[in-house]
Motif scaffolding. Sequence first.
Motif, mmCIF file in Angstrom:
data_model
loop_
_atom_site.group_PDB
_atom_site.id
_atom_site.type_symbol
_atom_site.label_atom_id
_atom_site.label_comp_id
_atom_site.label_asym_id
_atom_site.label_seq_id
_atom_site.Cartn_x
_atom_site.Cartn_y
_atom_site.Cartn_z
ATOM 1 N N ASN A 1 0.838 -1.206 0.000
ATOM 2 C CA ASN A 1 0.000 0.000 0.000
ATOM 3 C C ASN A 1 0.871 1.253 0.000
ATOM 4 O OD1 ASN A 1 -2.092 -1.760 0.148
ATOM 5 N ND2 ASN A 1 -2.543 -1.415 2.324
ATOM 6 N N SER B 1 -2.389 -4.002 -11.066
ATOM 7 C CA SER B 1 -3.839 -3.755 -11.000
ATOM 8 C C SER B 1 -4.139 -2.357 -10.470
ATOM 9 C CB SER B 1 -4.524 -4.822 -10.150
ATOM 10 O OG SER B 1 -4.175 -4.609 -8.798
ATOM 11 N N LYS B 2 -3.172 -1.716 -9.850
ATOM 12 C CA LYS B 2 -3.354 -0.337 -9.389
ATOM 13 C C LYS B 2 -2.830 0.655 -10.432
ATOM 14 C CE LYS B 2 -2.770 -1.538 -4.466
ATOM 15 N NZ LYS B 2 -3.877 -0.961 -3.704
ATOM 16 N N LYS C 1 -0.487 -7.138 -8.122
ATOM 17 C CA LYS C 1 -1.293 -6.179 -7.351
ATOM 18 C C LYS C 1 -0.902 -4.752 -7.723
ATOM 19 C CE LYS C 1 -2.107 -9.056 -3.290
ATOM 20 N NZ LYS C 1 -1.706 -9.247 -1.899
ATOM 21 N N ALA D 1 2.511 1.658 -3.407
ATOM 22 C CA ALA D 1 1.559 2.118 -4.426
ATOM 23 C C ALA D 1 1.272 3.607 -4.246
ATOM 24 C CB ALA D 1 0.279 1.307 -4.340
#
Length: 354
Positions: A283, A326-327, A323, A286
């Motif tokens: 997190n 996908s962001k 992941k 990102a």
Amino acid sequence: MRIMNKTLEQLPALNLETLKNMVSDWGFPLFRAKQIMDWRNKGVLNPDDMRNLPQDLRTALNRNLCCQPLKLIQRQCSEDGTRKYLFSLVSGKTVETVLIPEPERGTVCISSQVGCVLDCPFCHTGTQKFEANLTAGEIIAQVLAVKEDLRNNPLSSDLHDQVTHIVYMGMGEPMANEEGLHESLGMLMAEDGLHISRRRITVSTSGLTPQIDRLGEVHPVNLAISLHSALDEERDTLVPINRKYPLQTLRTCLNLYPLAHQRHITLEYLMLDGVNDRQEDLNALAKFVNPERERVNLIRFNPYPGSPYEGSPTEHMNKFAQKLISKGIRATVRRSRGQDIMAACGQLKSSATA
Ligand code: SAH
Ligand code: SF4
């Protein structure tokens, strides 16, 4: 045998103008300087091998210049074509260089220092005490030595046999050797030097922001940042320079770094099992990345004897990458090369045999 004198100028560090002045001072016509330069740029540094030069010019070169600042001590070849070289400097200290050949390119990974002061706990080089900054001549000589090796010992035919790309990702922190870095970049790019485009050169740094700013102003080559965590507390441990230049400072600096057309800054992210590969790490990462200008390169941890970490499992790395993708973030998992000869990132540590 002639004793090498450290104070002599180094042939790999000269530009054509300086060489012309020298050649004419020694009483030879100017066109000889170009001939010497052509040999040098091919990787031929021993004047006795420069076949079109008269003997007295070869003698003058041998007498007045340090023509070969590096001596090849050892060469190891990996099953995948990767070659690792151990060189000794005139001082006897040793450094390593790696050639990573691929079908369409040949990348040389060069060292900028002997050892490193920055002590990242996952890095083999960091465990070695800092000994010296390399001169521009010693940095360029690594590339020239690889070129010579490629001529003398060709690769298998499925691999590119020229040096096309340079990465400052070997031993040391290039930004902590700004003089050697900038001078060597100038020579790599110079038309009368190796003439390699800025788009094919990458400097990797743990994040010394004033130096990154200056690189952007003077030699805006590709930039790679050893990020490894987007949480200050964690990065303070993994990349201790973060205590001096924390993530917010790095963020501002990266936003200002000039990029070549369609180029990105690479954020290198070494994946350590249970350390920086958790959901909260993802997190934070990102959130940190600017997807317009940056991409993430997930690096497999390369163990070395006594290393204190375990790498994240491959499957977990792939999921982590997915992941991020996908962001909306460009993310890749770097394939490790030359692991069987300890030539992969962070495994370079010269075992002094000089
Ligand atoms: N000092 C610079 C350049 C040399 S290190 C820097 O830190 O960026 C080159 C890359 O190898 C860096 O991204 C570094 O973090 C990474 N590295 C260091 N030790 C490693 C290891 N044991 N396994 C995998 N990568 C490593
Ligand atoms: Fe130095 Fe880079 Fe290794 Fe950190 S990762 S100790 S900055 S060489």
